[in-house]
Write a protein that holds these residues in place. Structure first.
Motif, PDB file in Angstrom:
ATOM      1  N   ILE A 246      30.567   6.202  46.694  1.00 30.61           N
ATOM      2  CA  ILE A 246      29.725   6.427  45.374  1.00 30.61           C
ATOM      3  C   ILE A 246      29.440   7.928  45.682  1.00 30.61           C
ATOM      4  O   ILE A 246      28.846   8.227  46.794  1.00 30.61           O
ATOM      5  CB  ILE A 246      28.334   5.724  45.313  1.00 30.61           C
ATOM      6  CG1 ILE A 246      28.474   4.198  45.254  1.00 30.61           C
ATOM      7  CG2 ILE A 246      27.610   6.322  44.170  1.00 30.61           C
ATOM      8  CD1 ILE A 246      27.355   3.214  45.449  1.00 30.61           C
TER       9      ILE A 246
ATOM     10  N   ILE B 152      25.317  10.400  40.663  1.00 32.04           N
ATOM     11  CA  ILE B 152      24.348   9.379  40.199  1.00 32.04           C
ATOM     12  C   ILE B 152      23.889  10.183  38.894  1.00 32.04           C
ATOM     13  O   ILE B 152      23.894  11.502  38.896  1.00 32.04           O
ATOM     14  CB  ILE B 152      23.317   9.015  40.896  1.00 32.04           C
ATOM     15  CG1 ILE B 152      22.652   7.864  40.325  1.00 32.04           C
ATOM     16  CG2 ILE B 152      22.105  10.153  41.257  1.00 32.04           C
ATOM     17  CD1 ILE B 152      23.253   6.436  40.640  1.00 32.04           C
TER      18      ILE B 152
ATOM     19  N   LEU C  70      16.476   6.705  45.623  1.00 32.71           N
ATOM     20  CA  LEU C  70      18.039   5.973  45.424  1.00 32.71           C
ATOM     21  C   LEU C  70      18.366   5.046  46.583  1.00 32.71           C
ATOM     22  O   LEU C  70      18.080   5.908  47.808  1.00 32.71           O
ATOM     23  CB  LEU C  70      18.997   7.107  45.453  1.00 32.71           C
ATOM     24  CG  LEU C  70      20.396   6.546  44.863  1.00 32.71           C
ATOM     25  CD1 LEU C  70      20.644   5.872  43.788  1.00 32.71           C
ATOM     26  CD2 LEU C  70      21.384   7.850  44.835  1.00 32.71           C
TER      27      LEU C  70
ATOM     28  N   VAL D 189      23.377  -0.730  44.385  1.00 36.68           N
ATOM     29  CA  VAL D 189      22.653   0.305  44.276  1.00 36.68           C
ATOM     30  C   VAL D 189      21.291   0.003  43.616  1.00 36.68           C
ATOM     31  O   VAL D 189      21.142  -0.727  42.719  1.00 36.68           O
ATOM     32  CB  VAL D 189      23.262   1.390  43.374  1.00 36.68           C
ATOM     33  CG1 VAL D 189      22.601   2.783  43.000  1.00 36.68           C
ATOM     34  CG2 VAL D 189      24.534   1.838  43.752  1.00 36.68           C
TER      35      VAL D 189
ATOM     36  N   GLU E 160      24.069   5.854  35.210  1.00 34.49           N
ATOM     37  CA  GLU E 160      25.584   5.699  35.678  1.00 34.49           C
ATOM     38  C   GLU E 160      25.708   6.100  36.883  1.00 34.49           C
ATOM     39  O   GLU E 160      25.145   7.062  37.515  1.00 34.49           O
ATOM     40  CB  GLU E 160      26.310   6.496  34.755  1.00 34.49           C
ATOM     41  CG  GLU E 160      28.063   6.373  35.024  1.00 34.49           C
ATOM     42  CD  GLU E 160      28.564   4.899  34.684  1.00 34.49           C
ATOM     43  OE1 GLU E 160      28.605   4.202  35.798  1.00 34.49           O
ATOM     44  OE2 GLU E 160      29.122   4.558  33.561  1.00 34.49           O
ATOM     45  N   ALA E 161      26.798   5.496  37.818  1.00 36.59           N
ATOM     46  CA  ALA E 161      27.128   5.835  39.162  1.00 36.59           C
ATOM     47  C   ALA E 161      28.538   6.458  39.036  1.00 36.59           C
ATOM     48  O   ALA E 161      29.253   5.668  38.387  1.00 36.59           O
ATOM     49  CB  ALA E 161      26.678   4.672  40.165  1.00 36.59           C
ATOM     50  N   TYR E 162      29.135   7.177  39.882  1.00 34.46           N
ATOM     51  CA  TYR E 162      30.343   7.592  39.622  1.00 34.46           C
ATOM     52  C   TYR E 162      30.921   7.491  41.393  1.00 34.46           C
ATOM     53  O   TYR E 162      30.422   7.763  42.407  1.00 34.46           O
ATOM     54  CB  TYR E 162      30.555   9.028  39.474  1.00 34.46           C
ATOM     55  CG  TYR E 162      29.945   9.256  38.004  1.00 34.46           C
ATOM     56  CD1 TYR E 162      30.616   9.204  36.941  1.00 34.46           C
ATOM     57  CD2 TYR E 162      28.489   9.599  37.863  1.00 34.46           C
ATOM     58  CE1 TYR E 162      30.405   9.262  35.707  1.00 34.46           C
ATOM     59  CE2 TYR E 162      28.172   9.770  36.428  1.00 34.46           C
ATOM     60  CZ  TYR E 162      28.791   9.738  35.391  1.00 34.46           C
ATOM     61  OH  TYR E 162      28.337   9.819  34.381  1.00 34.46           O
TER      62      TYR E 162
END
Length: 1313
Positions: free
Chosen positions: A94, A97, A114, A158, A176-178
């Motif tokens: 990850i 965010i 987080l 997460v 959204e997470a990337y």
């Protein structure tokens, strides 16, 4: 189609292919794909959700930019116990965010935490820069706020914990997470298994070996890697008490052969993945744990060794007995690579030996920890057991020495039990109605951050507290010990209605595995508020942080910590401040001089807060402040012919190391070092055509063939350059090969002064192997004066002008210091800007100095409100500004001059890097507004000096240098010494003072014997001696005095005694004497036809061998006498008030002819035996003239007289080192005969050393006796540290005007002609 088109296509196609492969590669390696948007709703869970008949606020709708459902997630209640959790498809990398508020609403999160996890338990908070855990969220419902994580995170789960939200709405969230896929090969060990990997022996060993892996475990000790070299040497990587140790064992020895190399990391038993790598390039090793790296050198035997085998997860039973942990590893390893070979893949393919039960999965036990992080934290559990026995067990870890672990009220109102930490031990007390019924302790050093098990057990009237299953304390009770209804852990509720009371500190730390009567407490149910009660707890995570690993304490400061902060012990480091960042010593002898210090040993920290350590250096402080750096042989050393030795090589080891000396030389204005050579049939340079026989090695290791007094590259001696060698055909006297002693420099001591070549590191002397050849050399100490940084200054005369420098790099820690003077009431001293960040120091009003910096959205410091008690715009005085921004962990501070500083602690949630990108502006701002008008001097940033003068030379509106140093430092000139301006500093003119020395602080004293006489003479009045030629060393005595100012110090046991006698050509006189009772008498005879008037000070016997100070002042008929510090006594003269035509001032025996008062004659027959010091008559200092300037003064000395320290009263210098020794270079007298030396291999050195020790001990004993004998002495003058002798200017040794009573200005001086 022509050839040109074909050629164009031929050019474009390769470029296209290159672009394609580059973009394809970048696309392949990018890690920013959306991870959440494609997940099913079942992947989303939350603490709660808001129920609404119209739309769902469930967690499954919390996808970025989605509008379905209620447009996002909102919990049932908006409080700090809510969370949103997402389960990804697998462990994923990850990298970023992004968050939004709930669509079309007033619901959004403004700040959040987080969290990450592999299992959905044991959460790990993401920390920006290792400290800041909170992210700033949204300011409206629709905009997207994205954060790119500084360090990517590998996790499958997460979780978002809202901390703050829109006060006019609720918690609302879309996210959204990337990231990208993460490849993972894992292997699990049960504590009894290991893998054995043997590198391919046919592969040529590389100069570089790299071993890397990830690991996780719940146990704090175990062997991870054991490497064995072909010769039997081993390198072991093991976990011990939560730290990784890298240890070397030489040969096949026992435990005693182990050599710990380095320790890194802490709290590594937290069941989270940690990265470790060991990179070896020959003998140099880089050892990395997570983000921290240490570098060290392996022994030579390991530099080219070949690894025979590597054991992972442990080793054999025999190998374990030689380790610290004595156990194999229990946990998981991931992505184990040795020189790019995947060991786990080899193990799965059966290419690696496997011992014991090894699995290729990572099985984790689910332990749910809980963190008590704040003063309001507590956990309340209901007590339901009704049996006769009581059992409560738990594990805890903390850094605090004190804190409540557990408390409960006993059944039947039998009292209250408290189990708490006190001085890092567990203590149990039972109180009832104010009485302590039971008091026991167990354990020790429980604040070490390790997990400790605790058991409270009550059975059959016996109460036991057990720590770590071994340390137990028991007590008998005559009453039942069982909780009434509730058990409180960590603290008590802050409510009036609670029965829980906590008279101790709250517990701050972690707990896990809490059991009541053997039943494990389900903390997840507690978190869901289905069981028990709690407040301010961090569930399912242990938030302990080791603030001392790595240590933030600089320069060797020792780190200790509590739960919320740490402390640096800076003692014996030479540094101060919250993190031992700032040096407590000055950077040069020049700086010590301008604090009023005299010669002695001082600690010099040449780079301030930089890495160079302070060094004890001798400061020879006179008009210039010399730094003297000794080495191991400053003696004149003689060499003789030795059988079989063609050359003599001498190495010089200095009292400071290479880095320190280099910095001192660079900073100094001038440096010099004596290099002299004496020869007898021993050639030196072999000039003009031959190869040199001798040379010396300088700073950079290069050989030099020029000698003292010559210039670099000349390959000559001083006489060659001056063309005065004895034999003109040679460039050095020694090259004449004379059989008589001669030298390179005749009678002058010649010096090396080219700074870039100093100091002399080694000396090679040749041509000493022939019969009759002899030589002697002397390499003196390195001596430097001046401080280029101390006086480096610039004057700003336009508000729009400034100096610019490269960007200041003070990301985590910064100290800034400078001096300024101005007449303006405001102006910016310096400023550096970033995109959002900035740092600024300014004068905001005439009493206000401001230091501020902004880090993103966190303004850590602004001290505009801080005021000094005195104005800072007085123009004449240098003001010293010191700032420290130890922002990384502790505090920021501002100090101006010697006023109390302003200090502000850093925020509790940590630090962010200060990111600056503009130039550093000095004396102004980028906008050219609020510029500074005045002088800035000695500007240092993190110990490095900015060259203001160099930039000022080319900058309009700014001029280099600043005059006017006497306005700030003139007070250092004592005892009527006057300050004289210099370009780089000042000097004290002592010509109008009876004192001498750097600051006119050193008394001039002499011991008198009965026949000693000092007579300061005046020429006869002009009308009486009109036809006599004047002597050059005398003045006329035509003046008539209407007042005198006489002062002197003395020490004697003689009574009566004549101290001072002033005679006149008209038979008038003034005498200061002790009568037969030792009382002080002052006799005046100002009319020759009247008897002398006698004025007696109050009855005190001054002939007692102690030092006394006498002051006699007359103005017309009023006379005052003061002895020591007693009150002045006043008298009136009844005779004439004019003292005419002074003839002489006499100290000691009066030797002049003519009629003398009978009483004076009687005293004069005895002479004076004792000490006289700092004698002054008006502006004349007769004793100083006789001792220091006998050739240029009208003074006659008869009998024995020599300067003495008999008038000194010393106090210890507070700035010097505790032990100081005189610094004397023993130079043998050198002439055409043989030089006086300490010959090599001679017993005279030993004999001389013994004699020196005997003399030193004798002198020390005499000093102690003298101090004892005179310990009660009194003195009127300020007591100053004694310095080395410093002569005043011989051109103006003192004022010779007898009518002058005070020093007002330089134009009052009269010179001898």
């Amino acid at each position: 189609m022509d050839l040109r088109g074909s050629h164009t296509i031929g050019m474009i196609l390769p470029l296209y292919l290159i672009f394609y492969f580059i973009t394809g590669s970048v696309s392949k390696e990018s890690c920013d794909s959306p991870l959440v948007s494609a997940l099913p709703q079942s992947a989303f869970t939350s603490s709660s959700e808001l129920s609404n008949l119209c739309a769902s606020h469930g967690p499954g709708f919390a996808k970025l930019n989605r509008r379905d459902g209620a447009g996002g997630w909102s919990p049932l209640d908006s409080n700090k116990y809510q969370w949103l959790e997402i389960k990804l498809e697998q462990r994923t990398e990850i990298t970023a965010i992004a968050t939004q508020g709930r669509y079309g609403s007033s619901d959004w999160v403004t700040r959040y935490l987080l969290m990450f996890s592999d299992t959905g338990h044991n959460w790990r908070p993401y920390r920006q820069e290792d400290s800041i855990g909170a992210f700033s969220g949204n300011s409206n419902a629709d905009s997207v706020v994205m954060y790119k994580l500084q360090q990517p995170v590998i996790a499958q789960y997460v979780r978002i914990l809202p901390l703050d939200w829109n006060p006019n709405g609720r918690i609302g969230l879309r996210l959204e997470a990337y990231g990208c896929q993460y490849k993972s090969d894992v292997v699990g060990f049960d504590g009894s298994a290991h893998l054995l990997f043997r590198p391919d022996p046919s592969v040529t060993p590389a100069n570089r070996d790299v071993l890397s892996m990830n690991f996780k475990t719940l146990l704090n000790s175990g062997t991870l890697v054991h490497m064995e070299e072909r010769s039997g040497h081993t390198l072991t990587l093991e976990l011990f008490r939560g730290k990784l140790l890298l240890q070397l064992r030489k040969g096949r020895g026992s435990l005693a052969d182990f050599h710990p190399l380095v320790s890194l990391g802490s709290l590594l038993d937290d069941q989270h993945w940690h990265h470790v790598s060991v990179e070896r390039v020959r003998g140099l090793v880089n050892f990395t744990v997570d983000k921290n790296t240490q570098q060290f050198q392996l022994p030579e035997s390991w530099s080219h060794s070949e690894i025979n085998e590597i054991s992972f997860g442990g080793t054999s039973a025999a190998g374990l007995q030689k380790s610290q942990s004595r156990r194999n590893f229990h946990g998981c390893l991931e992505n184990v690579l040795y020189n790019d070979i995947s060991v786990i893949e080899r193990a799965e393919e059966k290419q690696v030996s496997i011992t014991g039960n090894v699995s290729f999965t990572c099985t984790e036990s689910i332990d749910v920890p809980v963190t008590f992080a704040s003063p309001g934290s507590f956990l309340a559990l209901p007590w339901v057991s009704g049996g006769e026995s009581v059992s409560v067990t738990l594990q805890f870890r903390t850094w605090n020495k004190a804190g409540l672990l557990m408390t409960f009220d006993l059944q039947h109102n039998a009292g209250t039990l408290w189990l708490y930490l006190s001085e890092a031990r567990v203590r149990l007390q039972i109180h009832k109605t104010g009485r302590i019924m039971t008091d026991i302790t167990a354990g020790a050093s429980l604040n070490d951050g390790q997990w400790h098990s605790l058991e409270l057990a009550v059975r059959r009237g016996r109460l036991a507290v057990t720590l770590d299953r071994t340390d137990s304390s028991t007590a008998s009770t005559s009453f039942p010990v069982a909780p009434d209804s509730q058990l409180f852990l960590g603290g008590c509720p802050d409510t009036e209605h609670s029965s829980c009371r906590n008279p101790f500190s709250v517990f701050q730390g972690c707990m896990r595995l809490i059991r009541t009567d053997a039943a494990l407490v389900d903390l997840i149910r507690v978190q869901q508020m289905l069981f028990g009660n709690f407040s301010d707890l961090q569930m399912d995570m242990c938030g302990i942080v080791d603030r001392c690993s790595p240590s933030r304490c600089e320069h060797g400061g020792r780190c200790s910590q509590s739960w919320s902060t740490f402390h640096c012990n800076c003692s014996a480091t030479g540094y101060g401040g919250a993190t031992c960042h700032s040096s407590i010593y000055e950077a040069s002898c020049e700086a010590y001089k301008h604090k009023g210090n005299t010669s002695g040993f001082y600690y010099i920290d040449v780079d301030g807060s930089g890495p160079i350590k302070p060094q004890l250096i001798y400061c020879n402080i006179s008009d210039k402040a010399w730094m003297v750096i000794q080495h191991n042989n400053t003696e004149l050393t003689k060499l003789k012919v030795s059988s079989g030795i063609n050359q003599h090589l001498a190495h010089f080891n200095y009292s400071a190391d290479v880095e320190q000396i280099q910095a001192i030389i660079t900073q100094a204005e001038y440096c010099e070092q004596e290099l002299s050579y004496h020869c007898k049939k021993s050639r030196l340079l072999n000039t003009p055509d031959g190869a040199p026989f001798s040379w010396w090695v300088g700073q950079s290791g290069e050989a030099h063939m020029y000698w003292g007094g010559a210039v670099p590259g000349s390959q000559q001696c001083a006489c060659g350059l001056q063309e005065n060698c004895v034999h003109p055909e040679h460039f050095c006297n020694c090259d004449a090969d004379s059989k008589e002693w001669c030298d390179t420099h005749s009678l002058n001591i010649l010096l090396l002064f080219f700074k870039e070549h100093l100091p002399v590191r080694a000396l090679t002397v040749g041509d000493i192997n022939r019969s009759g050849s002899e030589a002697a050399y002397r390499v003196g100490p390195l001596q430097c004066y001046g401080d280029n940084s101390f006086w480096n200054a610039a004057y700003f005369n336009k508000e729009t002008s400034y100096l610019h420098f490269p960007t200041f790099h003070g990301e985590l820690s910064a100290d800034i210091s400078f001096l300024f003077k101005t007449s303006s009431s405001s102006g910016v001293f310096l400023e550096n800007l970033g995109i959002k960040d900035f740092i600024r120091i300014e004068l905001s009003c005439k009493y206000c100095c401001g230091f501020s910096f902004d880090v993103g959205e966190r303004s850590f410091w602004s001290c505009e409100r801080w005021r000094t008690p005195s104005a800072l715009n007085d123009e004449r005085i240098w003001h010293h500004v010191r700032t420290r921004a130890e922002r990384n962990v502790k505090e920021a501070s501002l100090y101006v001059d010697h006023h109390p500083g302003a200090v502000q602690k850093a925020p509790a949630d940590g630090h962010i890097h200060l990111q600056l990108n503009s130039q550093l502006f000095v004396g102004g701002t980028a906008s050219r507004q609020k510029g500074f008008l005045g002088c800035i001097r000695s500007l240092k940033l993190n110990g490095k000096t900015l060259d203001l003068e160099e930039r000022a030379e080319i900058t309009p509106g700014v001029t280099p240098g600043c005059p006017g140093h006497c306005s700030s430092y003139g007070d250092l000139c004592q005892n009527h010494g006057s300050c004289v301006e210099d370009h780089s500093g000042f000097t004290c003119d002592c010509s109008l003072s009876p004192f001498t020395g750097t600051f006119c602080h050193k008394d001039v004293s002499a011991f008198f014997k009965p026949g000693t006489s000092v007579t300061y003479t005046f020429k006869e009045p002009y009308e009486l001696n009109r036809n006599v030629s004047a002597q050059s060393s005398s003045i006329y005595s035509d003046l008539t005095l209407k007042g005198e100012n006489v002062s002197l110090s003395f020490r004697t046991s003689q009574a009566p005694a004549l101290l001072l006698y002033v005679s006149s050509y008209y038979r008038e006189f003034l005498a200061v004497l002790l009568n037969r009772n030792g009382h002080l008498d002052v006799r005046y005879k100002l009319q020759h036809n009247r008897d002398a008037e006698v004025f007696r000070a109050s009855g005190r016997n001054l002939a007692n061998g102690l030092l006394h100070r006498v002051s006699v002042q007359r103005l017309a008929e009023t006379l005052s006498i003061q002895v020591d510090q007693h009150a002045q006594e006043y008298f009136n003269l009844t005779s004439d008030t004019e003292f005419n035509a002074i003839k002489s001032i006499v100290l000691g025996k009066v030797s002049e002819s003519g009629e003398v008062d009978p009483e004076i004659a009687r005293l004069n027959a005895l002479g004076f035996t004792g000490c006289l010091s700092v004698v002054q008559f008006n502006s004349i200092s007769p004793l100083k003239a006789a001792l220091l300037y006998p050739d240029t003064s009208p003074v006659i000395v008869t009998g024995p007289l020599s300067e003495s320290s008999c008038g000194s009263s010393l106090h210890t210098n507070p700035y010097a080192a505790e032990t100081t020794h005189s610094l004397t270079d023993h130079v043998g007298s050198v002439n055409t005969g043989e030089p006086i030396v300490n010959a090599i291999n001679s017993d005279s050195a030993l004999i001389g050393g013994v004699i020196a020790v005997v003399i030193f001990v004798s002198l020390a004993a005499l000093a102690v006796m003298a101090r004892f004998l005179y310990r009660r002495k009194e003195t009127f003058q300020p007591q100053e540290p004694k310095a080395g002798k410093t002569d005043d200017s011989p051109e103006t040794p003192f004022n010779t005007d007898p009518n002058s009573q005070s020093i007002i200005s330089d134009n009052q001086k009269e010179y001898f002609i």
